[in-house]
Scaffold this motif. Structure first.
Motif, short mmCIF file in Angstrom:
data_model
loop_
_atom_site.label_atom_id
_atom_site.label_comp_id
_atom_site.label_asym_id
_atom_site.label_seq_id
_atom_site.Cartn_x
_atom_site.Cartn_y
_atom_site.Cartn_z
N ALA A 139 0.60 -1.01 -0.23
CA ALA A 139 0.54 -0.07 0.19
C ALA A 139 0.85 1.31 0.07
O ALA A 139 0.58 2.27 -1.00
CB ALA A 139 -1.19 0.02 1.12
N LYS A 140 1.36 1.31 0.58
CA LYS A 140 2.84 2.26 1.06
C LYS A 140 4.18 2.11 1.30
O LYS A 140 4.93 1.64 2.13
CB LYS A 140 2.36 2.92 2.14
N THR A 141 4.78 2.06 0.38
CA THR A 141 6.31 2.12 0.23
C THR A 141 7.44 4.09 0.09
O THR A 141 6.76 4.60 0.80
CB THR A 141 7.20 1.00 -0.74
N GLY A 142 7.61 3.87 -1.17
CA GLY A 142 8.50 5.14 -0.96
C GLY A 142 10.03 4.90 0.39
O GLY A 142 9.83 3.80 1.14
N PHE A 143 10.25 6.22 -0.29
CA PHE A 143 11.52 5.44 0.71
C PHE A 143 12.51 6.78 1.28
O PHE A 143 12.04 8.48 -0.13
CB PHE A 143 12.62 5.20 -0.67
N ILE A 144 13.20 7.00 2.26
CA ILE A 144 14.03 8.41 2.48
C ILE A 144 15.46 7.94 1.97
O ILE A 144 15.78 6.91 2.27
CB ILE A 144 13.67 8.22 4.08
N ILE A 145 15.67 9.50 0.90
CA ILE A 145 16.89 8.82 0.49
C ILE A 145 18.16 9.73 1.31
O ILE A 145 19.40 10.04 0.10
CB ILE A 145 16.82 9.61 -0.94
N GLU A 146 17.92 10.57 2.23
CA GLU A 146 18.61 11.19 3.10
C GLU A 146 20.03 9.98 2.55
O GLU A 146 21.12 11.43 2.64
CB GLU A 146 18.93 11.13 4.81
N LYS A 147 20.66 8.48 3.47
CA LYS A 147 21.66 8.47 3.17
C LYS A 147 22.23 8.30 1.79
O LYS A 147 23.94 9.12 1.86
CB LYS A 147 21.63 6.93 3.09
N ALA A 148 21.60 8.44 0.42
CA ALA A 148 22.23 8.81 -0.81
C ALA A 148 22.34 10.38 -1.15
O ALA A 148 23.34 10.37 -1.68
CB ALA A 148 21.25 7.62 -1.95
N GLU A 149 21.82 10.74 -0.01
CA GLU A 149 21.80 12.65 -0.18
C GLU A 149 23.35 12.73 0.44
O GLU A 149 24.51 13.23 -0.44
CB GLU A 149 20.88 12.99 -0.14
N LYS A 150 23.44 11.93 1.53
CA LYS A 150 25.28 12.54 2.42
C LYS A 150 25.70 11.74 1.73
O LYS A 150 27.17 12.67 1.54
CB LYS A 150 24.26 11.98 3.61
N GLU A 151 25.86 10.36 1.25
CA GLU A 151 27.18 9.26 1.20
C GLU A 151 27.72 9.62 -0.72
O GLU A 151 28.75 9.52 -0.97
CB GLU A 151 27.32 8.36 1.21
N LEU A 152 26.84 9.77 -1.34
CA LEU A 152 27.07 10.41 -2.39
C LEU A 152 26.48 11.32 -3.44
O LEU A 152 27.37 11.45 -4.72
CB LEU A 152 25.56 9.10 -3.23
N GLY A 153 25.72 12.00 -2.64
CA GLY A 153 25.53 13.36 -3.24
C GLY A 153 24.52 13.42 -4.56
O GLY A 153 24.13 14.17 -5.75
N TYR A 154 23.32 12.60 -3.85
CA TYR A 154 22.21 11.82 -4.89
C TYR A 154 21.65 13.22 -5.10
O TYR A 154 21.14 13.39 -3.74
CB TYR A 154 21.84 10.95 -4.90
N SER A 155 21.08 14.00 -5.74
CA SER A 155 19.78 14.97 -6.15
C SER A 155 18.72 14.74 -6.79
O SER A 155 19.35 15.06 -8.03
CB SER A 155 20.52 16.38 -5.97
N PRO A 156 17.51 13.92 -6.30
CA PRO A 156 17.01 13.83 -7.66
C PRO A 156 15.89 15.39 -8.24
O PRO A 156 15.91 15.89 -6.90
CB PRO A 156 16.09 12.82 -7.30
#
Length: 305
Positions: free
Chosen positions: A266-283
């Motif tokens: 029903a409800k998934t979705g992600f918290i992406i703080e790890k990717a933002e912090k460790e990878l510099g991911y910026s969607p």
């Protein structure tokens, strides 16, 4: 860096090939089942391989000896997986084992693409260390493959993602944006689910996240998705408003309106703080991704390359 990309005829594969082959210092080997179906045919090597063929898979890895493997090839339609569990297991689990065995011979860094469907949807949005509990066979196959990857004797990463959207070279590949656009332009009524929540992922963001992982040889599990928590109905309304199409053609329904072999969380979705912090991911936001697909959006975000 030599990178082997599986599933290159798929949506993510297409954008991985485009992104990586355009970068200096990258040598790209693409593989898929059957002929190369991408419009862009130059700048990389393509080999057709059935990932269920153990000798073929290991031979491919041995021939090219890649520095990194991005394993994006999979059987991803949840209902197809439910109907044909043997084919799903072969495509998603056994093929992953064959590729990993090849990687262990060559010392290749291994990046495995996984899904929000490893979660049951009762506690989203999810962090990387939340316990998995799939509710359908597709999710179960991906969870099983993740366990194999985590036992690998080479450096590895798992990139989970959610509801990937974008424009594919293959016109048979639809997504929610083109589905809404095409139907509303034809004045067709649409039933759209409003009781499932996701953080939809722009395919160019996902491809860039994969590049960041292999560039940094970042190990562990990473959640790569958009930030916006939306229902399919929310997404459809945004598409209709952007194109000035008639939202009165929508009927808001719940998931029980559709008889589907595979249960959906029903409800998934992600918290992406790890990717933002460790990878510099910026969607991109969903609105930005929508504009990019319809030809009026910003240039793709490229983090450091």
């Amino acid at each position: 860096m030599k990178v082997l990309v599986t599933g290159s005829n798929g949506l993510l594969g297409q954008y991985l090939i485009q992104r990586l082959s355009a970068l200096p210092g990258y040598e790209v080997v693409a593989t898929g089942r059957g002929p190369n179906r991408l419009k862009m045919q130059d700048g990389y090597v393509y080999e057709s391989v059935n990932l269920g063929d153990e000798a073929g898979v290991k031979g491919l890895v041995e021939r090219h000896r890649p520095d990194a493997i991005i394993h994006a090839g999979a059987m991803t339609q949840a209902d197809d997986c439910e109907r044909n569990k043997d084919a799903c297991w072969m495509a998603n689990v056994t093929a992953t084992r064959y590729l990993l065995q090849g990687a262990e011979r060559t010392g290749s860094f291994f990046l495995f693409l996984s899904t929000d469907f490893v979660f049951d949807g009762l506690g989203g949005p999810y962090r990387e260390d939340d316990p998995v509990n799939p509710v359908n066979y597709y999710g179960a196959s991906k969870a099983a493959a993740e366990r194999i990857v985590k036992q690998a004797k080479v450096p590895w990463a798992i990139a989970r993602t959610v509801l990937v959207y974008g424009l594919a070279d293959d016109p048979r590949r639809s997504n929610i944006i083109t589905w809404v656009k095409n139907n509303l332009e034809q004045k067709k009524k649409l039933k759209v689910v409003n009781d499932q929540w996701r953080t939809p992922t722009f395919v160019q963001d996902l491809a860039e996240g994969c590049r960041l992982i292999i560039d940094k040889r970042a190990q562990g599990v990473f959640h790569l998705s958009g930030k916006d928590m939306l229902t399919p109905y929310d997404m459809a309304v945004q598409v209709a408003h952007y194109l000035n199409l008639d939202t009165r053609l929508f009927e808001k329904v719940d998931a029980t309106s559709f008889k589907q072999p595979a249960k959906r969380p029903a409800k998934t979705g992600f918290i992406i703080e790890k990717a933002e912090k460790e990878l510099g991911y910026s969607p991109h936001s969903f609105e930005e991704g929508l504009k990019a697909i319809l030809g009026e959006g910003p240039a793709p975000k490229e983090n450091g390359a």
